[in-house]
Structure formats: structure tokens, C-alpha cells
Design a protein around this motif. Structure first.
Motif, PDB file in Angstrom:
ATOM      1  N   SER A 112       0.684  -1.257   0.027  1.00 16.88           N
ATOM      2  CA  SER A 112      -0.262   0.000  -0.091  1.00 16.88           C
ATOM      3  C   SER A 112       0.983   1.331   0.001  1.00 16.88           C
ATOM      4  O   SER A 112       0.537   2.442  -0.610  1.00 16.88           O
ATOM      5  N   GLN A 113       1.841   1.347   0.681  1.00 18.06           N
ATOM      6  CA  GLN A 113       3.065   2.456   0.862  1.00 18.06           C
ATOM      7  C   GLN A 113       3.637   2.611  -0.493  1.00 18.06           C
ATOM      8  O   GLN A 113       3.761   3.741  -0.873  1.00 18.06           O
ATOM      9  N   ILE A 114       3.827   1.559  -1.017  1.00 17.14           N
ATOM     10  CA  ILE A 114       4.449   1.488  -2.517  1.00 17.14           C
ATOM     11  C   ILE A 114       3.482   2.240  -3.378  1.00 17.14           C
ATOM     12  O   ILE A 114       3.841   3.239  -4.153  1.00 17.14           O
ATOM     13  N   PHE A 115       2.308   1.827  -3.450  1.00 22.31           N
ATOM     14  CA  PHE A 115       1.480   2.192  -4.283  1.00 22.31           C
ATOM     15  C   PHE A 115       1.119   3.861  -4.411  1.00 22.31           C
ATOM     16  O   PHE A 115       1.075   4.427  -5.191  1.00 22.31           O
ATOM     17  N   PHE A 116       0.929   4.077  -2.922  1.00 21.21           N
ATOM     18  CA  PHE A 116       0.732   5.606  -2.707  1.00 21.21           C
ATOM     19  C   PHE A 116       2.017   6.436  -2.978  1.00 21.21           C
ATOM     20  O   PHE A 116       1.983   7.875  -3.317  1.00 21.21           O
ATOM     21  N   LEU A 117       2.981   5.975  -2.589  1.00 24.73           N
ATOM     22  CA  LEU A 117       4.404   6.703  -2.867  1.00 24.73           C
ATOM     23  C   LEU A 117       4.607   7.037  -4.141  1.00 24.73           C
ATOM     24  O   LEU A 117       4.884   7.853  -4.610  1.00 24.73           O
ATOM     25  N   CYS A 164      -1.353   9.558 -15.042  1.00 22.75           N
ATOM     26  CA  CYS A 164       0.002   8.971 -15.414  1.00 22.75           C
ATOM     27  C   CYS A 164       0.713   8.443 -13.945  1.00 22.75           C
ATOM     28  O   CYS A 164       1.220   7.378 -14.099  1.00 22.75           O
ATOM     29  N   GLY A 165       0.474   9.031 -12.967  1.00 29.15           N
ATOM     30  CA  GLY A 165       0.971   8.810 -11.717  1.00 29.15           C
ATOM     31  C   GLY A 165       0.147   7.420 -11.103  1.00 29.15           C
ATOM     32  O   GLY A 165       0.972   6.572 -10.715  1.00 29.15           O
ATOM     33  N   LEU A 166      -1.236   7.378 -11.606  1.00 31.44           N
ATOM     34  CA  LEU A 166      -1.871   6.034 -10.967  1.00 31.44           C
ATOM     35  C   LEU A 166      -1.471   4.905 -11.880  1.00 31.44           C
ATOM     36  O   LEU A 166      -1.208   3.669 -11.300  1.00 31.44           O
ATOM     37  N   LEU A 167      -1.486   4.980 -13.142  1.00 27.87           N
ATOM     38  CA  LEU A 167      -1.010   3.962 -14.074  1.00 27.87           C
ATOM     39  C   LEU A 167       0.299   3.255 -13.765  1.00 27.87           C
ATOM     40  O   LEU A 167       0.553   2.225 -13.629  1.00 27.87           O
ATOM     41  N   ASN A 168       1.469   4.276 -13.614  1.00 25.17           N
ATOM     42  CA  ASN A 168       2.719   3.853 -13.349  1.00 25.17           C
ATOM     43  C   ASN A 168       2.773   3.051 -12.018  1.00 25.17           C
ATOM     44  O   ASN A 168       3.287   2.264 -11.662  1.00 25.17           O
ATOM     45  N   SER A 169       1.942   3.578 -10.960  1.00 29.46           N
ATOM     46  CA  SER A 169       2.133   3.197  -9.434  1.00 29.46           C
ATOM     47  C   SER A 169       1.445   1.690  -9.789  1.00 29.46           C
ATOM     48  O   SER A 169       1.839   0.732  -9.238  1.00 29.46           O
TER      49      SER A 169
END
Length: 329
Positions: A112-117, A164-169
């Protein structure tokens, strides 16, 4: 969010799922200074509260003042909201761990932390590039500014930054969830990030590394280069302004954003692209603190100190609050 990743791991095919019994990770960050845990707690608590207060004030100022209802401050309010999310991804967990002898995070919590970071970092890079485009249009094409930076365009740029940030994450997080971890379950840091999980993996990480390189070029390097080119054109246009007062006024409109850009991309580059030679845990922690913690705090300070409009609205809000308290008292 952790329950989402727990469900995701449960439905991943067995051949792709995490093959070990790793249920948590141990953070080694700040462990070199056990006697300074209380001091670290106070420092990061002040940083977090400053970040929340500063960015919240900017959001309030841009919402309540009609004079700030222009594209530049629309982007700024979104940047402030993003910085609140960014700092909230790491600092609250750090504050709790300062009072824990064993500083841990669950496997799902780590994902979860990786996803949001990764979402926040990627979105901020693209958003800063969009803000650079806004300044370019304002200075280099002022007559076309209302058309080129309409409300629809601004919403499109902000939404595109988040996508862009969400797709990358999502891509990185899904690939991280397929890693086979063989231990030890210790992370030499204070947060979870993709490179740290790759070091703990005993499975093939070539796909993860390839995606990291692609992401570095597309969502990392490309916004940086776009921003750099934008400011080269902006500065060349400013230098062509005949009067010194006009040059000063034009440059003041983009000075704050340029400062934020240099800090963000500078610390990001040093954080992810520095050589591993002479590795030092304390230095590694310091660099990451500057990138993940210092940047969200510095942005509102820079804008509030250098921007006359923001300072004026904040003074007005402070006076209104003071008068209302006097009347109620």
C-alpha cells in the motif's frame, strides 16, 4: 487499501504469488541512533504539522479568493493537496515506529505504501511539468493564454497528471506483488519502495527492472526535460523584454515554481540515480528525507514567501479570523 492488496495477493496464481511466509518487514532506518528516537519524533512531528498547515492554508487561500481563481493557482492548490497525500504516506508510520523497539510494517501495508508513494511522486513530476507549460504560455503567448489555458485544458492537465501517476504506480505495485521473497525481511530504510523489495527477491526481477527503467524515462526524465525546455524558452523570452521592471515582473511570476522544480527533480535524481559506491545508511536516509519529507514541506513555504498574492490573501484571512475571534470573545 491494505485489504485490497491482501485480496490481490490471494487471487494471484500460485506460480506468481509470494512463495514465502513473509507477513511483515522490519525497517532499519534510524536504528543507528536508538537514543535519539524521541528527538526524531519531535522533528518529524513538527515537519508533518508544518506540511499540513502550510498546504492547507494555500488550498484555502486559492478557494476563497476570487483573484486567485486562475490556472496558476488552480495547479498550485492541486500541488498542495498532492503534497499532503505525499507526506501522509510515510510520516505517520514513521512517528509510530519511533516508539516501537521493532519497527515493522505488514506485507500488505508495504505494498500500500509503495502504491501511494509511487502515485504521488509520479503525479507530482507530471504536474510540475504542466505548471511549467502554464508559465510558458503566460509569458511567451500572453494573448492566447485564455484559450490555451482554458478551464477544460487545466482540468485535463491535472487529471492527466493523476492518471499518469496511477497507471505507473499500479504497474509497479502489481509486479512487486508477484515477487518471490526469500528474506531476510529487513529493509535498510524507513519506508517501502520498489528497489528495496527487488533486493529481497530471489525470483527473476528482470521484468521489474525493465519497467523501472521505462518509467524513469517516461514519467521521470520526460517531465524534467519538458520543464527544462519550457524554462529555457521562458528565460529567453524574459531577456527580450526591453524594460528592467518588465523583466523583473515576468520572472517573479515563475520564480517560485522554478525553485520548487529544482528542489523536486534535484532531490529525486540524487535519491534514485546516485551511485551505490560508498553506501552509508545515514546518508541514504538523509537523501530520502529531503525527497519524501522535505519537498512537501518546502513547497508551501516557497510559494508563501515569494508570492505577493498568496501572502496578501493569507494576511486577509488572518485578520478576518482575528476580528471574528474578537467579536465572539
Amino acid at each position: 487499501m491494505a485489504s485490497f492488496f491482501h485480496c490481490f495477493v490471494a487471487v494471484v496464481p500460485p506460480e506468481m504469488n509470494n512463495q514465502t511466509d513473509v507477513t511483515e518487514f522490519i525497517f532499519l532506518g534510524f536504528s543507528n541512533h536508538p537514543n535519539l528516537q524521541s528527538l526524531f519524533f519531535l522533528v518529524f512531528l513538527v515537519i508533518y504539522l508544518t506540511t499540513l498547515l502550510g498546504n492547507t492554508l494555500i488550498i484555502m487561500a486559492t478557494r476563497v479568493s476570487p483573484s486567485l481563481h486562475i490556472p496558476m493557482y488552480y495547479f498550485l492548490s492541486n500541488l498542495s493537496f498532492l503534497d499532503i497525500c505525499y507526506s501522509s504516506t510515510t510520516i505517520p508510520g514513521m512517528l509510530v515506529n519511533f516508539f516501537q523497539e521493532k519497527k515493522t510494517i505488514s506485507y500488505e501495508g508495504c505494498l500500500s505504501q509503495i502504491f501511494f508513494l509511487v502515485t504521488c511522486a509520479g503525479t507530482e513530476g507530471v504536474l510540475l511539468a504542466a505548471m511549467a507549460y502554464d508559465r510558458y504560455v503566460a509569458i511567451c503567448h500572453p494573448l492566447q493564454y485564455p484559450v490555451l489555458m482554458s478551464v477544460k485544458v487545466c482540468v485535463f492537465l491535472v487529471t492527466g497528471s493523476w492518471l499518469c501517476g496511477l497507471l505507473n504506480s499500479v504497474t509497479h505495485t502489481v509486479l512487486a506483488a508477484t515477487l518471490t521473497l526469500c528474506g531476510p525481511n529487513q529493509i535498510s530504510h524507513f519506508l517501502c519502495d520498489i528497489p528495496f523489495l527487488l533486493k529481497l527477491s530471489c525470483s527473476d526481477t528482470s521484468l521489474n527492472e525493465f519497467v523501472l527503467h521505462v518509467a524513469s524515462a517516461t514519467i521521470g526524465l520526460s517531465p524534467c526535460l519538458f520543464t527544462a525546455v519550457s524554462y529555457i524558452l521562458i528565460i529567453s523570452a524574459i531577456l527580450r523584454i526591453p524594460s528592467a521592471q518588465g523583466r523583473s515582473k515576468a520572472f517573479s511570476t515563475c520564480a517560485s515554481h522554478l525553485t520548487v522544480v529544482i528542489i523536486f527533480f534535484g532531490t529525486a535524481n540524487f535519491n534514485y540515480d546516485r551511485p551505490n559506491v560508498g553506501y552509508n545508511l545515514d546518508m541514504d536516509i538523509l537523501v530520502s528525507v529531503l525527497f519524501c519529507v522535505g519537498t512537501p514541506m518546502s513547497n508551501p513555504i516557497i510559494y508563501s514567501l515569494r508570492n505577493k498574492e498568496i501572502k496578501g490573501v493569507l494576511r486577509k484571512l488572518a485578520k478576518e479570523c482575528w476580528f471574528s475571534s474578537e467579536i465572539s470573545g
